[in-house]
Scaffold this motif. Structure first.
Motif: not given
Length: 126
Positions: A43-52
């Protein structure tokens, strides 16, 4: 030694969506790594999450999505953490391995709960 895989259950702690999967146990990886498909199933929107920023095995560095909070479950152990979205196969890295007090048993060619602490994980504090 052959590749070792472990059956894991990942839970998105925001929406409680669960994915059960097999992950490669990778002592060369730091974090839990999941595929984009698994991140979306959670259920994650990977365009709206932090980055590493991560360094790949070939030495190249890239910035990848980071999802959190997730709970990793293996046998009688759980660990709440984050995961990076990377590659085409889930990887269980050393941070969750250590946090859940899991070891690779070379005789069984399997990931197991540390037999010295069968009922709960024990972590080093020093």
């Amino acid at each position: 030694m052959q590749s070792i895989h472990a059956k894991l259950k990942l839970t998105n702690l925001f929406n409680r969506q669960v994915v059960e999967m097999s992950a490669l146990v990778d002592t060369g990886a730091t974090f839990m790594c999941v595929t984009e498909e698994i991140a979306l199933q959670l259920g994650f929107d990977i365009t709206e999450v932090g980055r590493q920023m991560v360094t790949l095995a070939d030495g190249h560095q890239i910035k990848v999505p980071k999802i959190a909070p997730i709970e990793i479950a293996f046998e009688n152990r759980t660990y709440v953490t984050e995961a990076v979205v990377l590659g085409n196969e889930p990887l269980l890295g050393v941070i969750p391995l250590e946090a859940m007090d899991l070891i690779i048993d070379p005789r069984q060619q399997a990931l197991i709960v540390n037999p010295q602490h069968p009922n709960y994980p024990v972590a080093l504090a020093k």
